[in-house]
Scaffold this active site. Sequence first.
Site, PDB file in Angstrom:
ATOM      1  N   TYR A  98      57.912  10.554 -50.603  1.00 27.59           N
ATOM      2  CA  TYR A  98      58.759  11.566 -49.970  1.00 27.59           C
ATOM      3  C   TYR A  98      59.598  10.907 -48.872  1.00 27.59           C
ATOM      4  CZ  TYR A  98      55.228  14.600 -52.123  1.00 27.59           C
ATOM      5  OH  TYR A  98      54.382  15.218 -53.003  1.00 27.59           O
ATOM      6  N   ASN A 120      60.722  21.919 -57.438  1.00 24.17           N
ATOM      7  CA  ASN A 120      61.331  21.452 -58.683  1.00 24.17           C
ATOM      8  C   ASN A 120      60.945  22.391 -59.825  1.00 24.17           C
ATOM      9  OD1 ASN A 120      62.209  20.015 -60.945  1.00 24.17           O
ATOM     10  ND2 ASN A 120      60.502  18.580 -60.861  1.00 24.17           N
ATOM     11  N   CYS A 128      58.844  14.876 -60.875  1.00 25.79           N
ATOM     12  CA  CYS A 128      58.319  15.002 -59.515  1.00 25.79           C
ATOM     13  C   CYS A 128      56.913  14.417 -59.379  1.00 25.79           C
ATOM     14  CB  CYS A 128      58.356  16.456 -59.053  1.00 25.79           C
ATOM     15  SG  CYS A 128      57.518  17.596 -60.156  1.00 25.79           S
ATOM     16  N   HIS A 129      56.206  14.224 -60.495  1.00 28.47           N
ATOM     17  CA  HIS A 129      54.883  13.601 -60.427  1.00 28.47           C
ATOM     18  C   HIS A 129      54.977  12.148 -59.972  1.00 28.47           C
ATOM     19  CE1 HIS A 129      56.363  12.740 -64.507  1.00 28.47           C
ATOM     20  NE2 HIS A 129      55.648  11.629 -64.433  1.00 28.47           N
ATOM     21  N   GLU A 154      52.038   6.827 -67.829  1.00 26.60           N
ATOM     22  CA  GLU A 154      53.194   5.956 -67.635  1.00 26.60           C
ATOM     23  C   GLU A 154      52.787   4.551 -67.161  1.00 26.60           C
ATOM     24  OE1 GLU A 154      56.274   7.723 -65.250  1.00 26.60           O
ATOM     25  OE2 GLU A 154      56.126   9.645 -66.299  1.00 26.60           O
TER      26      GLU A 154
END
Length: 164
Positions: A98, A120, A128-129, A154
């Site tokens: 952030y 979001n 946003c994760h 990911e």
Amino acid sequence: MQRSVYQSPLGPFYLWFYQDKLVCATFDERYGEKFTARFFRARFDPQLLPAKCTRDLDAYFRGQRVEFDWPLQLEGTPFQREVWAEIRRISYGSFTTYKQIAHNLGIKAYRAVGRAVGANPVSIIVPCHRVLGTHGLGGYGGGLARKRLLLALENVNLAPNLLG
């Protein structure tokens, strides 16, 4: 307005489309219904998910890099849309904080960035994760367990102190 459901490995993923543009995507059906009712006064019809969307989500959940190039209609304040544009720049398999997003925007209000990230409306598509707190995972509307799983999918390697 059309609503579709994708059966992801992490549970049902609800998607709302308005005039062929994605307006909301979430694991929380109630959030999606409230969001779409707030910005769109149209009733929704259940519909099959478009084939391209299904292919992209299937590939994503198989752990393949996917660039979601779907048409979006993002409803939010100018500041929120600016934050969401920053989030879309975070590449697959990486993350930011952030605080770093605030820095990129030339502001010091990283808590305001956190609120914008939390607002979001199109989870996963605007990833946003991939946004973390400086000293921990931060939050996630789909729950922290899902956030951890999405990051693992990911192959994002986090320091033990960030695993929360």
